[in-house]
Design a protein around this motif. Structure first.
Motif, mmCIF file in Angstrom:
data_model
loop_
_atom_site.group_PDB
_atom_site.id
_atom_site.type_symbol
_atom_site.label_atom_id
_atom_site.label_comp_id
_atom_site.label_asym_id
_atom_site.label_seq_id
_atom_site.Cartn_x
_atom_site.Cartn_y
_atom_site.Cartn_z
ATOM 1 N N VAL A 182 57.427 30.361 59.100
ATOM 2 C CA VAL A 182 58.103 29.235 59.617
ATOM 3 C C VAL A 182 58.378 28.684 57.724
ATOM 4 C CG1 VAL A 182 57.129 26.974 59.958
ATOM 5 C CG2 VAL A 182 56.413 29.450 61.329
ATOM 6 N N ALA A 183 57.640 28.341 57.016
ATOM 7 C CA ALA A 183 57.919 26.858 55.981
ATOM 8 C C ALA A 183 59.133 27.908 55.387
ATOM 9 C CB ALA A 183 57.429 28.249 54.694
ATOM 10 N N MET A 184 59.375 29.273 55.610
ATOM 11 C CA MET A 184 61.361 30.035 54.846
ATOM 12 C C MET A 184 62.247 28.985 56.000
ATOM 13 S SD MET A 184 62.697 33.660 55.263
ATOM 14 C CE MET A 184 63.103 32.629 57.151
ATOM 15 N N VAL A 268 71.365 32.608 54.627
ATOM 16 C CA VAL A 268 72.197 34.397 53.707
ATOM 17 C C VAL A 268 73.357 34.083 53.788
ATOM 18 C CG1 VAL A 268 72.697 36.339 52.604
ATOM 19 C CG2 VAL A 268 70.130 35.434 53.704
ATOM 20 N N GLY A 269 74.595 33.678 55.140
ATOM 21 C CA GLY A 269 75.715 33.602 55.686
ATOM 22 C C GLY A 269 75.522 34.383 56.236
ATOM 23 N N VAL A 270 76.386 33.778 57.453
ATOM 24 C CA VAL A 270 77.036 34.598 58.425
ATOM 25 C C VAL A 270 77.967 36.038 57.474
ATOM 26 C CG1 VAL A 270 78.160 35.156 60.247
ATOM 27 C CG2 VAL A 270 76.496 33.393 60.094
ATOM 28 N N ASP A 271 79.001 35.634 56.812
ATOM 29 C CA ASP A 271 79.698 36.579 56.616
ATOM 30 C C ASP A 271 79.093 37.292 55.702
ATOM 31 O OD1 ASP A 271 81.780 35.231 57.863
ATOM 32 O OD2 ASP A 271 82.190 33.644 56.821
ATOM 33 N N THR A 272 78.103 36.914 55.447
ATOM 34 C CA THR A 272 77.798 37.731 53.457
ATOM 35 C C THR A 272 76.182 38.570 53.454
ATOM 36 O OG1 THR A 272 76.431 35.596 52.582
ATOM 37 C CG2 THR A 272 78.782 36.238 52.074
ATOM 38 N N VAL A 273 75.730 37.964 54.424
ATOM 39 C CA VAL A 273 74.523 38.889 54.903
ATOM 40 C C VAL A 273 74.115 40.184 55.098
ATOM 41 C CG1 VAL A 273 74.493 38.116 57.525
ATOM 42 C CG2 VAL A 273 71.998 38.448 56.521
ATOM 43 N N GLY A 290 62.247 32.396 48.214
ATOM 44 C CA GLY A 290 62.422 31.512 47.034
ATOM 45 C C GLY A 290 63.826 30.218 46.519
ATOM 46 N N SER A 291 64.808 30.689 47.193
ATOM 47 C CA SER A 291 65.991 29.157 47.341
ATOM 48 C C SER A 291 65.524 28.285 47.808
ATOM 49 C CB SER A 291 67.578 29.758 47.475
ATOM 50 O OG SER A 291 67.425 30.605 48.920
ATOM 51 N N ILE A 296 57.379 30.053 44.281
ATOM 52 C CA ILE A 296 55.750 29.732 44.854
ATOM 53 C C ILE A 296 55.479 30.929 46.399
ATOM 54 C CG2 ILE A 296 53.729 28.889 45.090
ATOM 55 C CD1 ILE A 296 54.513 26.881 42.867
ATOM 56 N N LEU A 297 56.470 30.148 47.306
ATOM 57 C CA LEU A 297 56.591 30.775 48.583
ATOM 58 C C LEU A 297 56.564 32.121 48.546
ATOM 59 C CD1 LEU A 297 56.161 29.773 51.043
ATOM 60 C CD2 LEU A 297 58.473 29.996 51.837
ATOM 61 N N ALA A 298 57.602 32.660 47.557
ATOM 62 C CA ALA A 298 58.448 34.238 48.302
ATOM 63 C C ALA A 298 57.434 34.582 46.748
ATOM 64 C CB ALA A 298 59.700 33.857 46.917
ATOM 65 N N ASP A 299 56.576 34.025 45.873
ATOM 66 C CA ASP A 299 55.637 35.095 45.462
ATOM 67 C C ASP A 299 54.517 35.128 46.976
ATOM 68 O OD1 ASP A 299 56.655 35.223 42.831
ATOM 69 O OD2 ASP A 299 55.782 33.553 42.151
#
Length: 491
Positions: A182-184, A268-273, A290-291, A296-299
């Motif tokens: 949810v945070a993401m 990520v992007g519809v065209d690049t995902v 992370g982005s 910290i969330l990614a870890d």
């Protein structure tokens, strides 16, 4: 007929010390507890971080949110007949009990063998992956199999005890997973708003790649939702609890996965995902976390991915245990495994059998030097996926047959239309699984081997029922005891 709550004792005089009748099973599970266990088995973080990138890469488009919605609708329709039939089939064997009630004892017992095989393979595969994930996370030089065997020991301890303890452990793991995802999702919305980027995922994205593979991989995220019926004997007021828990579980898994998939594709992007998922499936979602929400969330997500596999293993252990327990009560398996611990009010002996079998299989894989991910996890996952799709398709057919014979008092939507739609829809998914099976196993030869393994489990179960019919017709007649045949709910 008698209520499930007044079931006759499993054993009278001479019952082994430490066992008790079925009526002494703990019956404290409500809708939230059952839903937590089912959703934990679906492993929301593993679905988003591990399964979703594979789905996107294999389908070749960014339409992942729509695939989850399609599966949610299909399983929602499936649940219409499934929950209605649950009132007439009190056995905790879940799918196999429904198949048996509609298609007969031999087909039902064959399906039971497929169910035990499928969920046992899931347990073994997830346990192997857990070991690798933990080894990579800790980087201590300790081999993966030490962590895997440690997981099996912990799961065995929890599975042996009262189901409520497992439920509480799974609640903690599940809540943490959901918070991270949810945070993401929130981070994607906030980031897109500040950056002025679009959150749109056009329906036209479905025109690229192979949409059929997207539906197939999305369906795998729902495996384990039948556990709502598996825990019938331990639920409060099962005629209400099981239907409600089933619908809630399907909706929660489906909408959570769809919304998260939308955020990943848009973030990520519809065209690049698609390319990003193909290039780095293990980290594309973690990098997004992370982005948009901080490193910290990614870890934390990397740590919780390990606990997610633990939650999966515990959930699948409990499911297999209930299948074994139900089969032992019907004397398909030794009756000792159908007894209840007086101390823990749980099917503890069945749990020990499942733990011993899983440990033996894992030790054999370790001794053979099999790769825990590319061989053990991949092939075990393929076998379980095929088995569960076969079971659900057979259940849909069984609904149609059962409702033609039993007057439920419900209309054509519950007894004809919904079961027919689910039969056709699941039949299509089964065809997709079989025709694309080599994508799951890696090679065509392995695909044939795994399909043969699943088929063999059905044959073994069916032949076992035939042997019982020939040698012990009294036991054969009791295989479907308790199922209503005259339109009267068992509860």
């Amino acid at each position: 007929m008698d209520s499930p709550n007044s079931s006759a004792p499993i054993a009278e005089a001479g019952t082994p010390k430490g066992t008790a009748p079925l009526s002494l099973l703990s019956r404290n599970l409500g809708v939230p507890s059952i839903v937590f266990m089912v959703v934990a088995a679906a492993a929301p973080l593993a679905v988003v971080a591990a399964n979703l990138p594979v789905l996107i890469a294999q389908s070749g488009n960014g339409g992942a949110p729509y695939y989850f919605l399609v599966c949610t609708v299909l399983l929602g329709v499936f649940s219409v007949g499934f929950t209605l039939m649950s009132r007439y089939v009190p056995n905790a064997g879940a799918f196999y009990s429904y198949i048996q009630a509609g298609l007969g004892r031999i087909t039902g017992t064959g399906a039971a063998a497929v169910a035990v095989c499928s969920y046992s393979m899931l347990l073994i595969g997830v346990t192997a992956y857990f070991g690798v994930a933990t080894e990579n996370l800790l980087s201590t030089g300790i081999p993966w199999w030490v962590f895997s065997l440690g997981l099996l020991a912990l799961v065995a301890l929890l599975g042996y005890r009262d189901i409520e303890l497992s439920s509480k452990v799974l609640v903690v793991a599940l809540v943490l997973e959901i918070i991270v995802v949810v945070a993401m999702n929130i981070g994607v919305f906030v980031h897109s708003g500040s950056a002025g980027s679009s959150l749109s995922v056009p329906l036209s994205t479905l025109g690229a790649g192979v949409p059929a593979l997207g539906v197939m991989f999305a369906f795998y995220s729902f495996i384990g939702f039948e556990a709502t019926a598996v825990f019938r004997n331990e639920a409060r007021d099962p005629d209400r609890t099981i239907p409600r828990a089933t619908y809630v579980a399907v909706i929660v898994i489906g909408l959570f996965s769809a919304v998260s998939a939308w955020c990943v594709v848009a973030g990520v992007g519809v065209d690049t995902v698609v390319q990003a998922s193909a290039d780095d499936p293990e980290n594309v979602v973690l990098n997004l976390m992370g982005s948009v929400a901080g490193a910290i969330l990614a870890d934390i997500a990397r740590v919780l991915l390990v606990t997610s596999f633990f939650a999966c293993a515990l959930s699948f252990h409990n499911i297999v245990t209930r299948y074994v327990f139900a089969l032992a009560q019907k004397n398909v398996l030794p009756a000792a495994f159908g007894e209840v611990s007086t101390k823990h009010h749980a099917p503890s002996r069945a749990s020990l059998l499942v733990s011993a079998f899983a440990a033996a299989c894992l030790i054999a894989a370790i001794a053979a030097g099999l790769d825990p991910v590319t061989v053990v996890f991949t092939l075990a996952g393929a076998a379980s996926s095929l088995g569960v799709v076969i079971l659900m398709t057979l259940v849909s057919v069984a609904m149609l047959v059962f409702f033609r014979r039993v007057d439920t008092g419900k209309g054509v939507w519950h007894t004809v239309i919904a079961p027919t739609v689910s039969t056709l829809g699941l039949g299509v998914i089964l065809v997709l699984v079989v025709t694309n099976f080599s994508l799951l196993t890696g090679t065509q030869a392995q695909a044939y081997g795994v399909m043969g393994f699943v088929l063999a489990s059905f044959v073994i179960g069916a032949v076992g029922a035939m042997i019982i019919r020939s040698r012990r017709p009294d036991l054969y007649d009791k295989l479907d005891d308790g199922a209503a045949t005259e339109g009267q709910p068992v509860g």
